[in-house]
Write an enzyme that holds these catalytic residues in place. Structure first.
Site, PDB file in Angstrom:
ATOM      1  N   THR B  99       0.858  -1.182   0.000  1.00  0.00           N
ATOM      2  CA  THR B  99       0.000   0.000   0.000  1.00  0.00           C
ATOM      3  C   THR B  99       0.894   1.232   0.000  1.00  0.00           C
ATOM      4  O   THR B  99       1.712   1.414   0.899  1.00  0.00           O
ATOM      5  CB  THR B  99      -0.920  -0.001   1.236  1.00  0.00           C
ATOM      6  OG1 THR B  99      -1.764  -1.142   1.163  1.00  0.00           O
ATOM      7  CG2 THR B  99      -1.770   1.253   1.290  1.00  0.00           C
ATOM      8  N   LYS B 178      -7.987   0.895  -2.625  1.00  0.00           N
ATOM      9  CA  LYS B 178      -7.514   0.522  -1.284  1.00  0.00           C
ATOM     10  C   LYS B 178      -7.619   1.720  -0.348  1.00  0.00           C
ATOM     11  O   LYS B 178      -8.055   1.597   0.808  1.00  0.00           O
ATOM     12  CB  LYS B 178      -6.056   0.044  -1.371  1.00  0.00           C
ATOM     13  CG  LYS B 178      -5.356  -0.167  -0.017  1.00  0.00           C
ATOM     14  CD  LYS B 178      -5.531  -1.548   0.581  1.00  0.00           C
ATOM     15  CE  LYS B 178      -5.216  -1.600   2.068  1.00  0.00           C
ATOM     16  NZ  LYS B 178      -3.963  -2.215   2.431  1.00  0.00           N
ATOM     17  N   LYS B 247      -0.118   4.757   9.010  1.00  0.00           N
ATOM     18  CA  LYS B 247       0.481   4.923   7.670  1.00  0.00           C
ATOM     19  C   LYS B 247      -0.614   4.986   6.593  1.00  0.00           C
ATOM     20  O   LYS B 247      -0.580   5.849   5.714  1.00  0.00           O
ATOM     21  CB  LYS B 247       1.413   3.733   7.387  1.00  0.00           C
ATOM     22  CG  LYS B 247       2.105   3.781   6.030  1.00  0.00           C
ATOM     23  CD  LYS B 247       2.549   2.389   5.582  1.00  0.00           C
ATOM     24  CE  LYS B 247       2.272   2.190   4.104  1.00  0.00           C
ATOM     25  NZ  LYS B 247       2.205   0.796   3.678  1.00  0.00           N
TER      26      LYS B 247
END
Lengths: 420, 420
Positions: B99, B178, B247
């Protein structure tokens, strides 16, 4: 020619830089300016300076190269793509006056060194005070760098500033001081809008609210300064665009984030500037953000003349407005002081900077000095912190019936709940 | 050897990557792994793969090079410093499963091209689902890239996933999908802590609260998943560290900021993760953040056994907990859907992704589908939005007497006030 004033190259002649450069010309400095927009250079020529065709030409043969560009990208562009660094004589000084992320100063020093110019001096000298003080040579300047290099630049710095601060710790600490000041500027600007928006929404006489808040503990420099623009519905005469304070707020939030330091109130302020930009107010004066806090696109000024109540709808009074402002300022002060301590800034010096600057507020002046005196960046030294919180809470509660948008007040209350 | 499985190089054998690589080995793919931590490679060898001494060795001669590293910096390090790009045969495929910020995919494509390797295929395939599903080959995968390249990679993608999504729009759109999913994950994880913290603070039986919330409109996948860790005081068995969701939240907030899109609730969630890290909980499981919402470092589990009330202190009941959760989820759903529309994601596909993913919640399922049906990413299609807001407000009000820390609930209420 003993004691002749040093030569200056000046890149970035916008609202701030143009005034600074013209002032230096009037003070007798031999100055050559550069800007991508030629009419900006004409003004400098009229003030006694000269123009140039490139950053390199402006930099060549000068004792000082001053940069007052929009951001770090433009600074890189002027210095490297524009050939200014290459054009400079050995041992001369680059003085960056733009507000940039503190970390950029170290990157810039390395960049200058990496192209073989470690002979050049670099000074970090962000400013505060607006275009009028820029033109008058009375900006607040937060200077940092090697002491001998700052001494060397003293005659230039003094010609541009009053007050002139020297921040210890080398380059980047000038930006750190400016950043901590802007923490307060950013929360106070949007809170002025939230407060005036509420006053308008409940039908209070906004001129009366303005006058009373300015004499109260809720008063901030920004409220005092932006209030008249709101009262005059004067959002298109742009004293300072929403994007300017957004840029500064983002420097604060990014710096804190990269160090895992929480600043919920500052982040909320930043989100509100973004919300304002998204709502179409980006290029307007930041005072125009008060429109976000009104149920419809009502203009504050229109309400001023018709309203003459001392108590608005739902029982909201000017005291409630003051309670919200004082509560937000208390939460903001703790956040600012804790952050300033975390980033290693001299807190006594910060008191002076903020109290004399656009980030000032009556609550900051009172509570931050109590924190510094006690050596504690929390609410323990603030005897009436719980009382201020309770008043904030009670005044928020009054607005629940009509679902007033109070994001700063609410975030401040939560922050007080967490830290008290 | 007709129809033999393609060869794979795999860099990054951590909790997720290790499981993914071992699963591929077990499925019969010839696979060579690389990790800076040698014991991670031993596991892959035990599962039937081989190890390597460098990213270049893992990449050399393979049909696919899969990356499951921590972030974009590590991807650059593996591909360029580690020599993987240089080592790859002509026309082979780099599949990035990490990601990363969506914008990185474009930077990476340009970087690969700039070193003369425009022959290499690049696929953007972030995953979701956790280490157990990684090892089982049943991750959700959000694949994007040129259709023919995705077809070519189908046998590998299918071996790792269930469900496998193909997101239109080319590389970076997998990350965008995502990212929108993680918007929900990030608000729901911290809200689970805020809710359980309140339950504990008022002395409710937290096991009972957990059971009832899971059957209510307030239920989220994250609450259901994290709740048991909280009830067991199990913060040091790290299923997912606070820094991981931080994050991901930062990818969401940065992406939105760079486009001047406001996400106040997501930004508040991010600030709370930072506050948690600052409070010392960075490396703990994110379920441990419930400690931030308790008046003292009380552990939830301790209260479970002693408390058997259906009404907590100050009259707070499980219904209040549910009201807070449903209110936050409603605000979060609008924010997510408006953002997803803004970034050009197929909203029907997003419904499917979130409803089947870890970002699911009962409120999202109900309200997001109503928005998609009506073609409006606001509250107009939600008949009971005002009622949900009023319940949220009433339940927050109950906690004012004891100054409970409810930053998500408060931010959600303000967002509902603004957008309703």
């Amino acid at each position: 020619m003993v004691n002749a004033l040093p030569t200056i190259g000046f890149c970035g002649l916008g609202a701030m830089g143009g005034g600074m450069a013209c002032n230096l010309a009037k003070e007798g400095f031999p100055i050559q300016g550069f800007d991508v927009y030629p009419p900006s250079m004409d003004k400098l020529v009229a003030a006694g300076g000269t123009s140039s065709k490139s950053p390199a030409e402006a930099a060549k043969g000068k004792e000082f190269l001053i940069l007052m560009v929009v951001n770090d990208k433009q600074a890189d562009s002027v210095l490297f793509d524009g050939g200014a660094i290459e054009a400079m004589d050995k041992g001369k000084t680059v003085m960056l006056c733009s507000t940039v992320p503190p970390v950029y100063l170290k990157t810039l020093r390395e960049h200058i060194d990496s192209v073989g110019r470690s002979d050049l001096k670099l000074l970090d000298c962000p400013v505060s005070g607006g275009s009028i003080r820029a033109a008058a040579g009375t900006l607040s300047i937060f200077s940092s760098g090697p002491d001998e290099d700052l001494d060397h630049a003293d005659v230039v710095l003094k010609a541009m500033s009053d007050p002139l601060y020297r921040i210890k710790g080398g380059i980047s600490m000038g930006q750190v001081a400016k950043m901590c000041h802007q923490h307060q500027a950013a929360t106070n600007i949007i809170m002025a809008s939230e407060a005036m928006g509420l006053a308008a929404a409940v039908g209070l006489n906004t001129q009366e609210v303005y006058d009373k808040v300015c004499k109260s503990i809720g008063r901030s420099w920004m409220f005092e300064n932006r209030g008249p623009h709101m009262l005059a519905n004067d959002y298109h005469t742009v004293h300072s665009a929403t994007t300017i304070i957004l840029k500064d707020a983002t420097i604060v939030t990014n710096h804190a984030k990269s160090a895992f330091f929480p600043l919920p109130l500052e982040n909320m302020a930043e989100q509100l500037y973004i919300q304002g930009c998204h709502a179409g107010f980006a290029k307007d004066d930041d005072a125009g953000l008060c429109r976000m806090f009104m149920p419809s696109p009502t203009l504050v000024g229109e309400l001023t003349t018709s309203a003459a109540t001392t108590e608005g709808k739902y029982g909201v009074t000017v005291d409630d407005i003051i309670n919200l402002m004082a509560g937000v300022e208390l939460a903001s002060t703790r956040e600012c002081m804790a952050f300033a301590k975390f980033v290693g800034l001299d807190l006594e010096l910060l008191l002076d900077i903020i109290n004399k600057g656009a980030g000032a507020s009556n609550t900051y002046e009172k509570t931050a000095s109590a924190m510094v005196k006690a050596g504690l960046v929390n609410f323990k030294p603030i005897a009436d912190a719980a009382e201020i919180r309770d008043k904030l809470e009670a005044s928020i509660k009054k607005t629940e019936a009509f679902h007033q948008y109070l994001p700063m007040s609410s975030a401040a209350l939560q922050e007080l709940n967490y830290y008290l």
